[in-house]
Write an enzyme that holds these catalytic residues in place. Structure first.
Site, PDB file in Angstrom:
ATOM      1  N   LYS A 115       7.585   1.752  17.815  1.00 35.47           N
ATOM      2  CA  LYS A 115       6.806   1.647  16.579  1.00 35.47           C
ATOM      3  C   LYS A 115       5.417   2.215  16.855  1.00 35.47           C
ATOM      4  O   LYS A 115       4.442   1.494  17.053  1.00 35.47           O
ATOM      5  CB  LYS A 115       6.712   0.193  16.113  1.00 35.47           C
ATOM      6  CG  LYS A 115       6.130   0.031  14.712  1.00 35.47           C
ATOM      7  CD  LYS A 115       6.079  -1.425  14.296  1.00 35.47           C
ATOM      8  CE  LYS A 115       5.578  -1.561  12.867  1.00 35.47           C
ATOM      9  NZ  LYS A 115       5.440  -2.983  12.455  1.00 35.47           N
ATOM     10  N   GLY A 145      12.422  -3.653   9.024  1.00 37.37           N
ATOM     11  CA  GLY A 145      10.991  -3.712   8.803  1.00 37.37           C
ATOM     12  C   GLY A 145      10.202  -2.731   9.642  1.00 37.37           C
ATOM     13  O   GLY A 145       9.217  -2.145   9.176  1.00 37.37           O
ATOM     14  N   LYS A 182       1.603  -3.402   3.011  1.00 34.28           N
ATOM     15  CA  LYS A 182       1.057  -2.915   4.269  1.00 34.28           C
ATOM     16  C   LYS A 182       2.046  -2.013   5.014  1.00 34.28           C
ATOM     17  O   LYS A 182       3.249  -2.228   4.988  1.00 34.28           O
ATOM     18  CB  LYS A 182       0.658  -4.093   5.164  1.00 34.28           C
ATOM     19  CG  LYS A 182      -0.540  -4.861   4.621  1.00 34.28           C
ATOM     20  CD  LYS A 182      -1.186  -5.747   5.654  1.00 34.28           C
ATOM     21  CE  LYS A 182      -0.327  -6.922   6.042  1.00 34.28           C
ATOM     22  NZ  LYS A 182      -1.085  -7.889   6.881  1.00 34.28           N
ATOM     23  N   THR A 212      26.572  -6.547   8.481  1.00 38.14           N
ATOM     24  CA  THR A 212      26.686  -5.874   9.777  1.00 38.14           C
ATOM     25  C   THR A 212      25.489  -6.142  10.682  1.00 38.14           C
ATOM     26  O   THR A 212      25.360  -5.530  11.741  1.00 38.14           O
ATOM     27  CB  THR A 212      26.842  -4.352   9.577  1.00 38.14           C
ATOM     28  OG1 THR A 212      25.753  -3.858   8.779  1.00 38.14           O
ATOM     29  CG2 THR A 212      28.141  -4.029   8.866  1.00 38.14           C
ATOM     30  N   GLU A 224      10.841 -15.942   8.731  1.00 34.67           N
ATOM     31  CA  GLU A 224       9.877 -15.598   7.681  1.00 34.67           C
ATOM     32  C   GLU A 224      10.156 -16.383   6.400  1.00 34.67           C
ATOM     33  O   GLU A 224       9.237 -16.678   5.636  1.00 34.67           O
ATOM     34  CB  GLU A 224       9.893 -14.093   7.419  1.00 34.67           C
ATOM     35  CG  GLU A 224       9.331 -13.237   8.554  1.00 34.67           C
ATOM     36  CD  GLU A 224       7.800 -13.303   8.665  1.00 34.67           C
ATOM     37  OE1 GLU A 224       7.166 -14.024   7.869  1.00 34.67           O
ATOM     38  OE2 GLU A 224       7.253 -12.638   9.566  1.00 34.67           O
ATOM     39  N   HIS A 295       1.108 -16.209  12.061  1.00 33.73           N
ATOM     40  CA  HIS A 295       0.682 -14.883  12.506  1.00 33.73           C
ATOM     41  C   HIS A 295      -0.708 -14.904  13.156  1.00 33.73           C
ATOM     42  O   HIS A 295      -1.421 -13.911  13.151  1.00 33.73           O
ATOM     43  CB  HIS A 295       0.686 -13.910  11.326  1.00 33.73           C
ATOM     44  CG  HIS A 295       2.060 -13.615  10.803  1.00 33.73           C
ATOM     45  ND1 HIS A 295       2.787 -14.543  10.092  1.00 33.73           N
ATOM     46  CD2 HIS A 295       2.844 -12.510  10.890  1.00 33.73           C
ATOM     47  CE1 HIS A 295       3.964 -14.017   9.759  1.00 33.73           C
ATOM     48  NE2 HIS A 295       4.010 -12.792  10.237  1.00 33.73           N
ATOM     49  N   HIS A 311      10.230 -10.237  16.204  1.00 38.35           N
ATOM     50  CA  HIS A 311       9.045 -10.600  15.423  1.00 38.35           C
ATOM     51  C   HIS A 311       9.155 -12.008  14.854  1.00 38.35           C
ATOM     52  O   HIS A 311       8.249 -12.836  15.004  1.00 38.35           O
ATOM     53  CB  HIS A 311       8.842  -9.592  14.294  1.00 38.35           C
ATOM     54  CG  HIS A 311       7.737  -9.977  13.349  1.00 38.35           C
ATOM     55  ND1 HIS A 311       6.408  -9.906  13.693  1.00 38.35           N
ATOM     56  CD2 HIS A 311       7.779 -10.462  12.072  1.00 38.35           C
ATOM     57  CE1 HIS A 311       5.669 -10.325  12.669  1.00 38.35           C
ATOM     58  NE2 HIS A 311       6.470 -10.667  11.687  1.00 38.35           N
TER      59      HIS A 311
END
Length: 419
Positions: A115, A145, A182, A212, A224, A295, A311
């Site tokens: 990333k 994401g 964002k 899947t 989340e 976070h 994450h």
């Protein structure tokens, strides 16, 4: 995103000349005394999040919007996660072939380790070779994401803003990364250090992709969802408490009647709750953000543990720690705190990671958060289940005491084999 309403507003002065700008754009003022102009402009932002089950059925045309210019063939530049391409690439190609679309599939391996701005630049190189009409040919990103964040950044930079469409294929994409504004990539060892605010014009939600997705990644997304439950939606927490393991087993595919009803309500409430929090503060002018719950410490923990923690798993460790802090402050009672830890265990999420045993890492994480939040902690803590408050007085000793408490409770709450 459309429309533009601008004005040039001069600072107050003894001699200010007010002049009409172009029709409909307001007024501007020039200050002769200080020889300066001040420009203010407002651009309304609108984007849509749409449920689109069976998105790649030939009868659906969501991805064909807007239509091609008269006399031309529809064109699309599509960025797709390499794993998604292996699983769904043939039906995605068949869909575009059926509708006679001139398209390019840019296949990208996407996880936190790649990333980066370099990955975004490689996508832009392929995009530039394909070429797009910015008004009629939005980019399409199909993936989780991480990929949506990368492509969102590339779209925001390419020609100073090129519209794009998101098709999330993971649970965390459906309920979190796919619904906000964002974009971002990791840089210099920091999570999402480079980024922009640039929402997709359209996000299309198709739960069938989750069939899947690996079990661990379903749990990753449920972290989340748990975040939204803890800070604003007690009903959503009850659903996770009663149906969480079933949703994990069925991967939100509704294999049973109860599973289908729960899947629909959980996803809807999670998205609705997220959008309710984001919409009034989309550009984050206000730094007390309830969706920052989980976070505060997790970005540093996640990057330090990479790739061991996903994450959502890092967010869950953060939520467990802040639950311990809240319990010690009397914001959440012992019974509800234990319910939180029990739900984490039932969703096969970690409530502890050995990185918490490094005080310098946690204090560095808090310092980095303070820098990011304009010199204040703005630390969200749960108030019972379904509410939140913000504090700015968390000290190092209080943090370490909470870690010691969590070390016992969190390990007992569960530590999945993959962590």
């Amino acid at each position: 995103m459309s429309g533009n309403n601008s004005a040039l507003l001069g600072r107050p002065s003894e001699r200010t000349q007010t002049v009409a700008a172009q029709p409909g754009a307001g007024l501007y003022a020039y200050s002769e005394r200080i020889d300066a102009w001040v420009v203010r402009t407002a651009k309304p932002v609108s984007y849509e999040v749409r449920v689109a089950d069976g998105l790649f059925d030939f009868g659906r045309t969501d991805l064909l919007e807007p239509a091609a210019a008269p006399g031309t063939r529809l064109r699309r530049f599509v960025v797709i996660d390499s794993d998604v391409d292996l699983l769904h690439g043939s039906r995605i190609r068949a869909y575009f072939d059926y509708h006679d679309v001139d398209y390019t599939l840019c296949v990208v391996p996407a996880d936190e380790t790649v990333k980066s701005f370099e990955t975004a630049a490689r996508i832009v190189e392929d995009l530039d070779a394909f070429g797009v009409d910015r008004r009629r040919e939005p980019l399409i990103v199909i993936g989780g994401g991480v990929l949506m964040d990368i492509v969102g950044l590339a779209s925001s930079l390419y020609r100073r803003g090129t519209p794009f469409i998101r098709v999330p294929t993971t649970l965390i994409g459906l309920v979190d990364a796919g619904v906000g504004a964002k974009t971002g990539v990791n840089f210099n060892g920091h999570k999402n250090r480079l980024g922009t605010y640039f929402p997709a014009d359209l996000t299309l939600l198709d739960r069938s992709f989750l069939a899947t997705v690996g079990r661990r990644h379903i749990g990753n997304g449920m972290a989340e969802i748990l975040k939204i439950a803890l800070i604003k939606d007690a009903r959503l927490f009850d659903l996770l408490e009663s149906h969480g393991p079933l949703l994990l087993d069925e991967k939100f595919q509704g294999e049973t009647g109860g599973g289908e009803a729960a899947a629909r309500e959980v996803v809807r409430r999670a998205i609705q709750g997220m959008l309710e929090e984001l919409q009034p503060n989309l550009w984050e002018a206000k730094l007390e953000r309830s969706v920052d719950y989980g976070h505060t410490f997790s970005p540093t923990v996640e990057m330090s543990a990479l790739p061991a923690l996903l994450h959502g798993e890092a967010v869950c460790v953060d939520m467990a720690l802040t639950t311990a802090i809240a319990r010690r402050r009397g914001l959440i009672n012992d019974i509800d705190a234990q319910r939180v830890y029990d739900v984490m265990r039932s969703l096969e999420l970690p409530a502890w990671d050995d990185l918490l045993d490094q005080p310098e890492l946690l204090t560095a994480a808090l310092r980095d958060t303070v820098r990011h939040r304009d010199g204040m902690q703005h630390l969200p803590l749960p108030v019972g289940i379904g509410d939140v408050t913000f504090v700015n007085d968390l000290g190092e000793q209080e943090l370490l005491d909470a870690v010691l408490e969590l070390k016992v409770v969190g390990r007992r709450a569960g530590s999945p084999e993959h962590v």
